[in-house]
Design an enzyme around this catalytic site. Structure first.
Site, PDB file in Angstrom:
ATOM      1  N   GLY A  69       0.813  -1.212   0.000  1.00  0.00           N
ATOM      2  CA  GLY A  69       0.000   0.000   0.000  1.00  0.00           C
ATOM      3  C   GLY A  69       0.845   1.259   0.000  1.00  0.00           C
ATOM      4  N   GLN A 178      -7.497   0.718   4.488  1.00  0.00           N
ATOM      5  CA  GLN A 178      -8.233   0.136   5.616  1.00  0.00           C
ATOM      6  C   GLN A 178      -9.719  -0.035   5.296  1.00  0.00           C
ATOM      7  OE1 GLN A 178      -7.131  -1.274   8.230  1.00  0.00           O
ATOM      8  NE2 GLN A 178      -5.063  -0.463   8.550  1.00  0.00           N
ATOM      9  N   GLY A 199      -2.996  -5.849   0.294  1.00  0.00           N
ATOM     10  CA  GLY A 199      -3.477  -7.210   0.535  1.00  0.00           C
ATOM     11  C   GLY A 199      -3.522  -7.624   1.994  1.00  0.00           C
ATOM     12  N   HIS A 200      -2.498  -7.236   2.762  1.00  0.00           N
ATOM     13  CA  HIS A 200      -2.423  -7.817   4.111  1.00  0.00           C
ATOM     14  C   HIS A 200      -3.458  -7.243   5.073  1.00  0.00           C
ATOM     15  CE1 HIS A 200       0.089  -4.832   6.568  1.00  0.00           C
ATOM     16  NE2 HIS A 200       0.205  -4.315   5.360  1.00  0.00           N
ATOM     17  N   THR A 236       9.380  -7.963 -12.708  1.00  0.00           N
ATOM     18  CA  THR A 236       8.708  -9.257 -12.897  1.00  0.00           C
ATOM     19  C   THR A 236       7.648  -9.448 -11.817  1.00  0.00           C
ATOM     20  OG1 THR A 236      10.722 -10.123 -13.857  1.00  0.00           O
ATOM     21  CG2 THR A 236       9.101 -11.750 -13.122  1.00  0.00           C
ATOM     22  N   CYS A 325       2.454   1.703  14.337  1.00  0.00           N
ATOM     23  CA  CYS A 325       3.679   2.497  14.204  1.00  0.00           C
ATOM     24  C   CYS A 325       3.977   3.275  15.479  1.00  0.00           C
ATOM     25  CB  CYS A 325       3.546   3.491  13.049  1.00  0.00           C
ATOM     26  SG  CYS A 325       2.869   2.754  11.583  1.00  0.00           S
TER      27      CYS A 325
HETATM   28  C1  LIG Z   1      -4.288   3.630   5.999  1.00  0.00           C
HETATM   29  C2  LIG Z   1      -3.006   2.941   5.641  1.00  0.00           C
HETATM   30  N1  LIG Z   1      -2.280   3.400   4.609  1.00  0.00           N
HETATM   31  C3  LIG Z   1      -1.136   2.799   4.239  1.00  0.00           C
HETATM   32  C4  LIG Z   1      -0.655   1.696   4.893  1.00  0.00           C
HETATM   33  C5  LIG Z   1       0.590   1.032   4.418  1.00  0.00           C
HETATM   34  O1  LIG Z   1       0.277  -0.169   3.749  1.00  0.00           O
HETATM   35  P1  LIG Z   1       1.392  -1.298   3.547  1.00  0.00           P
HETATM   36  O2  LIG Z   1       1.660  -1.876   4.889  1.00  0.00           O
HETATM   37  O3  LIG Z   1       0.792  -2.287   2.604  1.00  0.00           O
HETATM   38  O4  LIG Z   1       2.575  -0.627   2.962  1.00  0.00           O
HETATM   39  C6  LIG Z   1      -1.368   1.194   5.996  1.00  0.00           C
HETATM   40  C7  LIG Z   1      -0.850   0.062   6.779  1.00  0.00           C
HETATM   41  O5  LIG Z   1      -0.821   0.092   7.994  1.00  0.00           O
HETATM   42  C8  LIG Z   1      -2.575   1.832   6.370  1.00  0.00           C
HETATM   43  O6  LIG Z   1      -3.290   1.400   7.403  1.00  0.00           O
END
Ligand SMILES: Cc1ncc(COP(=O)(O)O)c(C=O)c1O
Length: 394
Positions: A69, A178, A199-200, A236, A325
């Site tokens: 993301g 989210q 994805g996660h 790739t 974080c």
């Molecule tokens: C709102 C939001 N944006 C961006 C991200 C970053 O995504 P990724 O962990 O796939 O880089 C997160 C992940 O915590 C998120 O919650």
């Protein structure tokens, strides 16, 4: 173990693992190769693209697979910054964005872009009046407004923000990382130009995401090379993970069609109800009406979240203080500051995020464990403002 931190990352769905495995074992061919075996892999990637597109009502050719993301956000914002140029342009975002939007915007400001961060109200939602004042059609510009906040789960009036932005002739990006998979997200209904997903956050593995780019919207890549992803993101393809993302998208679409995470919401509500009924001094933060079905953001008076997290971890319950974080740092998160939550209340808040895998029994056990942890912490902690005297032991 009771996992209540699904906004940090979600459990990979067993059906996703199953779908991925053949592409790690037998079908490991490069999808760009010419032989038949590679063609099958190419076809599987195309199916995954359709599955992801379906989840947000996009067209498959509007989907670009990315590494996460964060990458989706960065490639959009960096491109838009280049497109509008530094002189005379304006960039509008919000005070509650994830660092994957805030940091690129800060980098723009450092090199001379005029970047504005629009505020939110006490409930954590974008102030659309202030936003409308900031968006200025007489100058080139773009806006980025997140769909659903990672800490509070509060959803923004994205349709309204998108309308205001596009009426000004600007491009509109949303970090829907989210939101996608947890609530209906339809890019025909809300005609955003760019949308990031990861994805996660919805039961695919970490390390794969996607960027939706509306058909006809100008875009130039950040990563150039072999021309994969129609030249929009070379490298790739990470085939097994793309297949996993596609499968997760298909599963979440089914889940949403069956009632939009109604079971998740019911369990979340039950947990919330017990916390409020059984523990004194619980404050629920953020809009109750406009929020993701899986999340509780609550403050526990006279309880440092850092202490609560340790006691809960010992009891086998995993959740977060603020966002992942911020864990380990004692400052209130920027989201809570933006909402006008006092530093004390912010430091005593937990983010509890459920998923489709959370069970009724887990909800009951977690409610009891949280109640006990709060009692224990309060019994060893000094008066408000003093902080924990003894956090562990016994
Ligand atoms: C709102 C939001 N944006 C961006 C991200 C970053 O995504 P990724 O962990 O796939 O880089 C997160 C992940 O915590 C998120 O919650």
């Amino acid at each position: 173990m009771i996992y209540l931190d699904s906004n940090a990352t979600s459990q990979v769905h067993p059906e996703v693992v199953e779908a991925m495995l053949p592409f790690l074992t037998g079908q490991w061919f490069n999808p760009s190769s010419g032989y038949r075996a590679a063609k099958e892999v190419r076809q599987a990637v195309a199916t995954a693209r359709e599955q992801v597109a379906d989840l947000i009502n996009a067209r498959p050719d509007e989907i670009v697979f990315t590494g996460c993301g964060t990458e989706s956000n960065n490639m959009t914002l960096k491109w838009l910054a280049r497109w509008v140029g530094r002189k005379e342009s304006k960039v509008v975002t919000t005070t509650i964005e994830h660092s994957a939007v805030l940091r690129p915007c800060e980098a723009m400001a450092e090199v001379g872009y005029e970047v504005h961060r629009c505020g939110v109200d006490r409930e954590g939602r974008l102030r659309t009046d202030e936003f409308a004042d900031l968006v200025d059609g007489s100058r080139p510009g773009f806006a980025s407004v997140m769909w659903s906040n990672n800490e509070t789960g509060v959803t923004n009036p994205v349709a309204e923000a998108c309308r205001i932005t596009k009426e000004a002739g600007w491009a509109f990006h949303t970090d829907a990382i989210q939101a996608v998979g947890k609530m209906p997200v339809d890019v025909r209904e809300v005609p955003v130009d760019f949308l990031s997903l990861s994805g996660h956050k919805f039961h695919a593995p970490k390390g794969v995401g996607a960027l939706y780019i509306r058909d006809g919207v100008r875009f130039e890549p950040m990563i150039r090379g072999g021309g994969q992803e129609d030249g929009r993101r070379s490298g790739t393809e990470n085939v097994p993970f793309i297949i996993g993302l596609g499968k997760a998208a298909e599963l979440m679409k089914g889940e949403l069609e069956r009632g939009g995470h109604a079971d998740v919401k019911r369990r979340r509500d039950r947990l919330e109800e017990r916390l409020v009924a059984e523990i004194e001094g619980v404050i629920l933060n953020g809009s109750r009406e406009h929020r993701s079905p899986n999340i509780i953001h609550a403050s526990f008076e006279n309880c440092e979240a850092a202490g609560l997290l340790i006691l809960l971890d010992e009891a086998g319950v995993q959740c977060s203080a603020g966002s992942a974080c911020m864990t380990g740092k004692q400052q209130p998160s920027h989201v809570q500051v933006a909402m006008g939550i006092s530093p004390e209340q912010a430091r005593s808040s937990l983010r509890i995020s459920l998923s489709i895998f959370t069970t009724d029994d887990e909800v009951e056990e977690a409610a009891t464990a949280i109640g006990k942890a709060v009692d224990k912490l309060r019994s060893v902690q000094g008066p408000p403002g003093v902080g924990p005297v003894v956090v562990y032991g016994g």
